[in-house]
Design an enzyme around this catalytic site. Sequence first.
Site, PDB file in Angstrom:
ATOM      1  N   ARG A  10     -22.019 -15.828 -28.821  1.00 51.91           N
ATOM      2  CA  ARG A  10     -21.429 -16.559 -27.703  1.00 51.91           C
ATOM      3  C   ARG A  10     -22.260 -17.813 -27.472  1.00 51.91           C
ATOM      4  NH1 ARG A  10     -22.100 -16.427 -22.113  1.00 51.91           N
ATOM      5  NH2 ARG A  10     -20.178 -16.675 -20.877  1.00 51.91           N
ATOM      6  N   LYS A  25     -30.323 -20.438 -22.974  1.00 54.57           N
ATOM      7  CA  LYS A  25     -30.943 -19.606 -21.942  1.00 54.57           C
ATOM      8  C   LYS A  25     -32.442 -19.894 -21.792  1.00 54.57           C
ATOM      9  CE  LYS A  25     -27.638 -15.845 -21.672  1.00 54.57           C
ATOM     10  NZ  LYS A  25     -27.347 -14.407 -21.848  1.00 54.57           N
TER      11      LYS A  25
END
Length: 273
Positions: free
Chosen positions: A255, A221
Amino acid sequence: MSSVLVCGRFEVDLDEPRIMAIINVTPDSFSGPGYLSRDAALRAAEQAVAEGADFLDIGGESSRPGAQSVSEQEELDRVLPVVEALVPLGLPISVDTVKSAVMRESIAAGADMINDIAAFRAPGALEAVKDSKVALCVMHMQGEPGTMQVSPSYGDVLQDVRSFLDQRVGVLRKAGVAVERIVVDPGFGFGKTLAHNVALLKALALLRDDGFPLLVGMSRKTMLGEISGRPVGDRLVIGAAAALVAVQNGARIVRTHDVGATRDVLRLWDRLR
Protein backbone atom coordinates in the site's frame (compact mmCIF):
# COMPACT_ATOMS: atom_id res chain seq x y z
CA MET A 1 -4.40 -22.19 0.08
CA SER A 2 -5.46 -20.48 -3.14
CA SER A 3 -3.43 -17.52 -4.38
CA VAL A 4 -6.60 -15.95 -5.80
CA LEU A 5 -8.23 -13.26 -3.65
CA VAL A 6 -12.00 -13.04 -3.96
CA CYS A 7 -12.52 -9.30 -4.01
CA GLY A 8 -16.02 -8.13 -4.82
CA ARG A 9 -16.31 -7.79 -8.61
CA PHE A 10 -12.85 -9.29 -9.07
CA GLU A 11 -10.73 -12.36 -8.47
CA VAL A 12 -7.17 -11.11 -8.03
CA ASP A 13 -4.20 -13.40 -8.68
CA LEU A 14 -1.69 -12.79 -5.90
CA ASP A 15 1.03 -15.01 -7.37
CA GLU A 16 2.47 -11.64 -8.41
CA PRO A 17 2.75 -8.79 -5.88
CA ARG A 18 0.14 -6.07 -6.26
CA ILE A 19 0.20 -2.32 -5.59
CA MET A 20 -2.56 -0.56 -3.65
CA ALA A 21 -2.69 3.19 -4.25
CA ILE A 22 -3.65 5.40 -1.31
CA ILE A 23 -6.39 7.89 -2.16
CA ASN A 24 -6.99 9.85 1.04
CA VAL A 25 -10.03 12.13 1.12
CA THR A 26 -9.24 13.66 4.51
CA PRO A 27 -7.87 17.12 5.34
CA ASP A 28 -5.59 15.78 8.10
CA SER A 29 -3.64 12.80 6.76
CA PHE A 30 -0.10 12.49 8.15
CA SER A 31 1.23 12.73 4.58
CA GLY A 32 -0.55 16.03 3.92
CA PRO A 33 -4.03 17.17 2.91
CA GLY A 34 -5.91 14.59 0.91
CA TYR A 35 -8.06 14.99 -2.17
CA LEU A 36 -10.91 17.09 -0.82
CA SER A 37 -13.28 16.85 -3.76
CA ARG A 38 -14.71 14.02 -5.82
CA ASP A 39 -12.99 15.33 -8.96
CA ALA A 40 -9.61 15.70 -7.27
CA ALA A 41 -9.82 12.14 -5.96
CA LEU A 42 -10.82 10.87 -9.39
CA ARG A 43 -7.85 12.60 -11.02
CA ALA A 44 -5.50 11.14 -8.42
CA ALA A 45 -6.96 7.67 -8.98
CA GLU A 46 -6.61 7.98 -12.75
CA GLN A 47 -2.96 8.96 -12.29
CA ALA A 48 -2.41 5.96 -10.00
CA VAL A 49 -3.94 3.64 -12.58
CA ALA A 50 -1.67 5.11 -15.27
CA GLU A 51 1.36 4.50 -13.04
CA GLY A 52 0.48 0.86 -12.48
CA ALA A 53 -1.82 0.54 -9.45
CA ASP A 54 -3.73 -2.71 -8.98
CA PHE A 55 -6.04 -1.51 -6.17
CA LEU A 56 -7.37 1.88 -5.09
CA ASP A 57 -7.73 2.43 -1.33
CA ILE A 58 -10.01 5.26 -0.21
CA GLY A 59 -9.71 6.67 3.30
CA GLY A 60 -12.23 9.11 4.73
CA GLU A 61 -10.89 9.30 8.29
CA SER A 62 -7.27 9.85 9.26
CA SER A 63 -5.64 7.11 11.33
CA ARG A 64 -2.36 8.96 11.92
CA PRO A 65 -1.02 8.97 15.49
CA GLY A 66 -3.09 11.40 17.55
CA ALA A 67 -5.91 11.55 15.02
CA GLN A 68 -9.43 12.31 16.19
CA SER A 69 -12.45 10.39 14.93
CA VAL A 70 -14.94 12.04 12.57
CA SER A 71 -18.69 11.52 12.55
CA GLU A 72 -20.26 8.69 10.61
CA GLN A 73 -22.08 11.11 8.32
CA GLU A 74 -18.96 13.15 7.58
CA GLU A 75 -17.04 10.02 6.63
CA LEU A 76 -19.92 8.83 4.42
CA ASP A 77 -20.06 12.23 2.71
CA ARG A 78 -16.34 12.03 1.95
CA VAL A 79 -16.16 8.41 0.84
CA LEU A 80 -19.33 7.44 -1.04
CA PRO A 81 -19.10 9.93 -3.94
CA VAL A 82 -15.49 8.85 -4.51
CA VAL A 83 -16.34 5.13 -4.49
CA GLU A 84 -19.08 5.76 -7.05
CA ALA A 85 -16.72 7.84 -9.22
CA LEU A 86 -13.96 5.21 -9.15
CA VAL A 87 -16.03 2.12 -9.93
CA PRO A 88 -15.83 2.70 -13.73
CA LEU A 89 -12.01 2.69 -13.62
CA GLY A 90 -12.15 -1.11 -13.51
CA LEU A 91 -9.85 -1.76 -10.54
CA PRO A 92 -10.74 -3.21 -7.13
CA ILE A 93 -11.74 -0.44 -4.75
CA SER A 94 -10.83 -0.74 -1.08
CA VAL A 95 -12.37 1.43 1.63
CA ASP A 96 -10.33 2.08 4.77
CA THR A 97 -12.83 2.39 7.62
CA VAL A 98 -13.71 1.11 11.09
CA LYS A 99 -17.40 2.12 10.97
CA SER A 100 -20.04 -0.49 10.17
CA ALA A 101 -22.34 1.99 8.41
CA VAL A 102 -19.50 3.15 6.16
CA MET A 103 -18.70 -0.49 5.39
CA ARG A 104 -22.30 -1.28 4.43
CA GLU A 105 -22.83 1.84 2.36
CA SER A 106 -19.45 1.51 0.62
CA ILE A 107 -20.20 -2.09 -0.38
CA ALA A 108 -23.58 -0.99 -1.73
CA ALA A 109 -21.83 1.76 -3.72
CA GLY A 110 -19.43 -0.71 -5.34
CA ALA A 111 -16.46 -1.23 -3.01
CA ASP A 112 -14.62 -4.54 -3.41
CA MET A 113 -12.58 -4.62 -0.18
CA ILE A 114 -12.92 -3.31 3.35
CA ASN A 115 -9.60 -2.44 4.99
CA ASP A 116 -10.21 -2.20 8.74
CA ILE A 117 -7.45 -1.05 11.08
CA ALA A 118 -9.62 -2.28 13.99
CA ALA A 119 -9.86 -5.81 12.55
CA PHE A 120 -13.68 -5.84 12.50
CA ARG A 121 -13.95 -5.48 16.28
CA ALA A 122 -16.27 -2.44 16.31
CA PRO A 123 -19.95 -3.07 17.01
CA GLY A 124 -21.71 -4.21 13.86
CA ALA A 125 -18.56 -4.37 11.72
CA LEU A 126 -18.49 -8.12 11.23
CA GLU A 127 -22.23 -8.22 10.55
CA ALA A 128 -21.81 -5.49 7.92
CA VAL A 129 -19.33 -7.49 5.84
CA LYS A 130 -19.62 -11.21 6.50
CA ASP A 131 -22.37 -12.02 3.98
CA SER A 132 -20.92 -9.93 1.16
CA LYS A 133 -18.36 -10.95 -1.48
CA VAL A 134 -15.82 -8.26 -0.64
CA ALA A 135 -12.29 -8.99 0.50
CA LEU A 136 -11.50 -8.20 4.13
CA CYS A 137 -8.17 -6.88 5.40
CA VAL A 138 -7.56 -7.65 9.08
CA MET A 139 -4.92 -5.35 10.58
CA HIS A 140 -3.07 -5.41 13.90
CA MET A 141 -3.09 -2.25 15.99
CA GLN A 142 -2.11 -1.87 19.64
CA GLY A 143 -4.40 0.73 21.21
CA GLU A 144 -6.22 3.26 19.05
CA PRO A 145 -4.99 6.09 16.79
CA GLY A 146 -5.34 8.82 19.39
CA THR A 147 -2.90 7.19 21.83
CA MET A 148 -1.29 4.22 20.08
CA GLN A 149 2.21 5.73 19.88
CA VAL A 150 2.41 6.91 23.51
CA SER A 151 4.30 3.88 24.86
CA PRO A 152 3.76 0.71 22.80
CA SER A 153 5.20 -2.44 24.35
CA TYR A 154 5.21 -6.17 23.60
CA GLY A 155 6.54 -9.37 25.09
CA ASP A 156 7.45 -10.64 21.62
CA VAL A 157 6.15 -8.36 18.89
CA LEU A 158 6.12 -11.05 16.18
CA GLN A 159 4.28 -13.59 18.30
CA ASP A 160 1.87 -11.00 19.70
CA VAL A 161 0.97 -9.71 16.24
CA ARG A 162 0.65 -13.21 14.86
CA SER A 163 -1.57 -14.35 17.73
CA PHE A 164 -3.85 -11.35 17.30
CA LEU A 165 -4.19 -11.88 13.55
CA ASP A 166 -4.84 -15.60 14.03
CA GLN A 167 -7.54 -14.84 16.59
CA ARG A 168 -9.31 -12.29 14.39
CA VAL A 169 -9.12 -14.52 11.32
CA GLY A 170 -10.67 -17.26 13.44
CA VAL A 171 -13.58 -14.96 14.30
CA LEU A 172 -14.14 -14.20 10.61
CA ARG A 173 -13.97 -17.87 9.66
CA LYS A 174 -16.44 -18.80 12.42
CA ALA A 175 -18.80 -16.17 11.00
CA GLY A 176 -18.67 -17.90 7.63
CA VAL A 177 -16.16 -15.72 5.78
CA ALA A 178 -14.37 -17.76 3.11
CA VAL A 179 -10.59 -18.01 3.40
CA GLU A 180 -10.29 -16.67 -0.15
CA ARG A 181 -11.64 -13.30 1.05
CA ILE A 182 -9.13 -12.70 3.86
CA VAL A 183 -5.94 -10.60 3.86
CA VAL A 184 -3.84 -9.78 6.94
CA ASP A 185 -1.75 -6.70 7.74
CA PRO A 186 0.81 -6.50 10.58
CA GLY A 187 0.07 -2.79 10.98
CA PHE A 188 3.41 -1.03 10.65
CA GLY A 189 3.36 2.14 12.74
CA PHE A 190 0.13 1.30 14.55
CA GLY A 191 1.19 1.07 18.19
CA LYS A 192 4.80 0.14 17.43
CA THR A 193 8.24 1.65 17.98
CA LEU A 194 10.90 1.69 15.28
CA ALA A 195 12.44 -1.44 16.83
CA HIS A 196 9.07 -3.22 16.67
CA ASN A 197 8.57 -2.23 13.04
CA VAL A 198 12.05 -3.37 12.03
CA ALA A 199 11.61 -6.70 13.82
CA LEU A 200 8.31 -7.30 12.00
CA LEU A 201 9.79 -6.41 8.62
CA LYS A 202 12.76 -8.75 9.13
CA ALA A 203 10.47 -11.63 10.15
CA LEU A 204 7.61 -10.86 7.78
CA ALA A 205 7.80 -14.23 6.04
CA LEU A 206 6.89 -15.95 9.32
CA LEU A 207 3.52 -14.19 9.31
CA ARG A 208 2.69 -15.99 6.06
CA ASP A 209 2.90 -19.43 7.64
CA ASP A 210 -0.88 -19.59 7.99
CA GLY A 211 -1.27 -19.02 4.27
CA PHE A 212 -3.20 -15.75 4.28
CA PRO A 213 -1.84 -13.08 1.91
CA LEU A 214 -0.03 -10.19 3.55
CA LEU A 215 -0.84 -6.56 2.90
CA VAL A 216 1.88 -4.15 4.04
CA GLY A 217 1.83 -0.36 4.30
CA MET A 218 4.94 1.61 5.22
CA SER A 219 4.70 4.44 2.69
CA ARG A 220 5.96 7.78 4.09
CA LYS A 221 5.52 6.60 7.68
CA THR A 222 7.48 7.83 10.70
CA MET A 223 9.56 4.65 10.81
CA LEU A 224 11.03 5.59 7.42
CA GLY A 225 11.67 9.13 8.61
CA GLU A 226 13.48 7.83 11.69
CA ILE A 227 15.71 5.66 9.50
CA SER A 228 16.37 8.20 6.74
CA GLY A 229 16.15 11.49 8.60
CA ARG A 230 13.92 12.80 5.83
CA PRO A 231 10.64 14.72 6.22
CA VAL A 232 7.36 13.09 5.28
CA GLY A 233 7.28 14.62 1.80
CA ASP A 234 10.75 13.31 0.91
CA ARG A 235 10.45 9.58 1.62
CA LEU A 236 9.73 8.27 -1.87
CA VAL A 237 13.05 6.43 -2.31
CA ILE A 238 13.10 4.75 1.08
CA GLY A 239 9.38 3.97 0.72
CA ALA A 240 9.94 2.17 -2.57
CA ALA A 241 12.88 0.30 -1.05
CA ALA A 242 10.74 -0.72 1.94
CA ALA A 243 8.05 -2.01 -0.43
CA LEU A 244 10.66 -4.09 -2.24
CA VAL A 245 11.96 -5.57 1.02
CA ALA A 246 8.40 -6.38 2.06
CA VAL A 247 7.71 -8.19 -1.22
CA GLN A 248 10.99 -10.09 -0.95
CA ASN A 249 9.87 -11.18 2.53
CA GLY A 250 6.45 -12.36 1.41
CA ALA A 251 4.07 -9.40 1.09
CA ARG A 252 1.51 -9.83 -1.68
CA ILE A 253 0.00 -6.33 -1.60
CA VAL A 254 1.94 -3.14 -0.86
CA ARG A 255 0.00 0.00 0.00
CA THR A 256 1.66 3.23 -1.14
CA HIS A 257 1.29 6.91 -1.93
CA ASP A 258 4.00 6.58 -4.60
CA VAL A 259 2.76 4.14 -7.20
CA GLY A 260 5.18 4.86 -10.03
CA ALA A 261 8.34 4.39 -7.96
CA THR A 262 6.95 1.26 -6.35
CA ARG A 263 6.02 -0.19 -9.74
CA ASP A 264 9.59 0.47 -10.98
CA VAL A 265 11.25 -1.43 -8.13
CA LEU A 266 8.84 -4.35 -8.52
CA ARG A 267 9.59 -4.49 -12.26
CA LEU A 268 13.30 -4.74 -11.41
CA TRP A 269 12.59 -7.46 -8.82
CA ASP A 270 10.50 -9.39 -11.34
CA ARG A 271 13.19 -9.17 -14.02
CA LEU A 272 15.88 -10.42 -11.65
CA ARG A 273 13.74 -13.44 -10.84
